[in-house]
Design an enzyme around this catalytic site. Structure first.
Site, PDB file in Angstrom:
ATOM      1  N   GLU A 228       0.881  -1.177   0.000  1.00 17.17           N
ATOM      2  CA  GLU A 228       0.000   0.000   0.000  1.00 17.17           C
ATOM      3  C   GLU A 228       0.906   1.209   0.000  1.00 17.17           C
ATOM      4  O   GLU A 228       1.650   1.436   0.949  1.00 17.17           O
ATOM      5  CB  GLU A 228      -0.914  -0.033   1.229  1.00 17.17           C
ATOM      6  CG  GLU A 228      -2.006   1.018   1.203  1.00 17.17           C
ATOM      7  CD  GLU A 228      -1.598   2.302   1.909  1.00 17.17           C
ATOM      8  OE1 GLU A 228      -1.368   3.306   1.192  1.00 17.17           O
ATOM      9  OE2 GLU A 228      -1.511   2.309   3.141  1.00 17.17           O
ATOM     10  N   CYS A 262      -1.668   8.981   3.454  1.00 14.69           N
ATOM     11  CA  CYS A 262      -1.738   8.564   2.050  1.00 14.69           C
ATOM     12  C   CYS A 262      -3.123   8.798   1.471  1.00 14.69           C
ATOM     13  O   CYS A 262      -3.267   8.996   0.267  1.00 14.69           O
ATOM     14  CB  CYS A 262      -1.332   7.103   1.916  1.00 14.69           C
ATOM     15  SG  CYS A 262      -2.248   5.978   2.994  1.00 14.69           S
TER      16      CYS A 262
END
Length: 465
Positions: A228, A262
């Protein structure tokens, strides 16, 4: 990078750690492998008992754990306490649901019995970042342990006390010895850990560069991997939306976690009919953000985690301005101690500037004007990343078009993108592959085994014939 606690609010080094030796790492891998052979044989009920104990510890000790996060990476204390509590919620979720998620699935086939079984893989190496030092780990650890795997954590070098605290929580929860261990080692040891035959799989949350390196090493060693990575998440606002709600959410969505998330909204794409109104209100909201000591409850924006992160962000802004972008508020490092950067809004951003194409990991918002929904989607998709996206509309046709055409792993409509234990989490394009959380996340690190029992053909002749 040294393994140390450096308070981002002051720049003071509070504690340093000697990296674990090669002998310690080898012993941990042996212990993890031995723990796996015991842990995999425990029942879901037994694992759930330990996981619920972890949830209770996280919730009971959330203030202390929150202070540890704030000291190590500068997260505002209210958000840090909430992070610890959220980890407890994830532990409870997987304690309640893992057995259902991993139950054998029967398959209808003639001539016998068939089913799909979900079985653990072994030792999973987790390479985790500093920005959500507890949540990033527990959203891996809770499903992995409930599936019967064990974990080895290589955490970011600036949050060593958080890393050790997580190991302690899971040890106190009653899991078998060695079921979850922290290694205090530098990134130079990662390739060797991935190559070690005692490691079965790897998960990483981090930068695009780190993801490429880890995925490459895992590929060479044929290890299952989930990565990720970064995001440059769009936040699209259409005229049919509730503008006031969109503006207030936009400010929070950009500044959450000191802008170091993020899935924080980073590129604000506003329809031209409402652009001026939105921009005026948005800039005013960003300018009012309270910057201060992250230990104070009233603080909304604390320091960036390290001086290097702050300085890189500053250079990205300066290069964008040199290319033609306009600073509407902020735009510089704040004076004084600590790694603070002013809440910033950029507009009139050229396509070739960092603010248009790169991930700005800090409290800097990039604003773009869109002619219509097709133009807005084109801007949104015009990035190598594809993690999250937030779109604001009360028009059903626009909503359906966003769902069909936005390139992202998560799409929130009329709301801020957020992770939730019940929803799979991950991205597309350069934001990585694989999923964490939800039912899909727990199945990333299991052997999906097809089982077929063929019906015996009976011979009615006697054995004497």
């Amino acid at each position: 990078m040294s393994i140390a606690t450096i308070n981002p609010a002051t720049g003071e080094t509070l504690r340093t750690f000697e990296p674990h030796s090669g002998a310690h790492v080898n012993e941990a891998l042996d212990k993890g492998q031995a723990a796996f052979h015991r842990h995999r044989l425990t029942s879901f009920a037994e694992r759930a008992t330990h996981m619920r104990k972890a949830a209770a510890i996280l919730k009971t000790e959330c203030r202390e754990l929150g202070r540890l996060m704030t000291v190590e990476m500068g997260k505002p204390i209210k958000a840090a306490v909430a992070e610890a509590e959220k980890c407890g919620t994830a532990c409870s979720y997987y304690a309640d649901n893992a057995q259902t998620f991993l139950a054998d699935q029967p398959v209808e086939m003639e001539g016998g019995e068939s089913w799909v079984a979900f079985q653990p893989l072994g030792v999973v190496l987790a390479i985790m970042p500093w920005n959500f030092p507890f949540w990033q780990v527990f959203r891996f650890a809770a499903p992995a342990l409930m599936a019967g795997n064990v974990g080895i954590l290589k955490h970011a070098s600036n949050v060593p006390q958080c890393a050790l605290a997580i190991e302690d929580i899971l040890r106190r929860s009653g899991f078998v010895e060695g079921a979850f261990q922290t290694l205090l080692v530098g990134s130079d040891k990662v390739d060797g850990l991935i190559a070690d035959p005692r490691v079965a799989a790897v998960t990483l949350t981090g930068s695009e560069g780190a993801g490429r390196a880890v995925a490459s090493a895992a590929g060479r060693n044929l290890k299952k991997t989930v990565v990720e990575l970064g995001g440059s998440d769009p936040f699209i606002v259409m005229p049919s939306s509730d503008i006031e709600s969109a503006v207030s959410t936009a400010v929070t969505a950009r500044m959450i976690n000191n802008g170091q998330s993020c899935i924080a909204a980073k590129r604000f794409i506003i329809h031209e009919r409402i652009y001026d109104d939105f921009l005026r209100k948005f800039v005013a909201g960003v300018a009012k953000i309270h910057v201060g000591d992250p230990m104070e409850e009233k603080t909304e924006l604390g320091p960036l985690a390290t001086a290097a992160i702050r300085d890189e962000l500053d250079q990205q802004v300066k290069r964008s301005v040199a290319a033609g972008a306009k600073v509407l508020t902020g735009g510089d490092k704040l004076k004084g101690n600590g790694f603070y950067y002013a809440p910033t809004v950029l507009a009139d951003i050229p396509a070739n500037s960092p603010a248009a194409r790169d991930e700005l990991f800090g409290p800097v918002a990039s604003v773009f004007k869109a002619k219509d929904i097709d133009h807005a989607i084109s801007i949104a998709n015009g990035t190598p990343f594809g993690l999250g996206a937030s779109t604001w509309t009360n028009d059903r046709n626009e909503r359906d078009q966003f769902v069909a055409e936005i390139e992202s792993g998560l799409l929130f409509i009329n709301g801020m993108v957020a992770s939730d234990a019940r929803l799979p989490f991950g991205g597309v394009k350069n934001s990585g592959f694989g999923r964490e959380l939800g039912e899909f996340g727990i199945r990333e690190f299991v052997n999906i085994k097809s089982v077929r029992v063929v019906e015996a053909k009976h011979d009615n002749r006697s054995s004497t014939e």
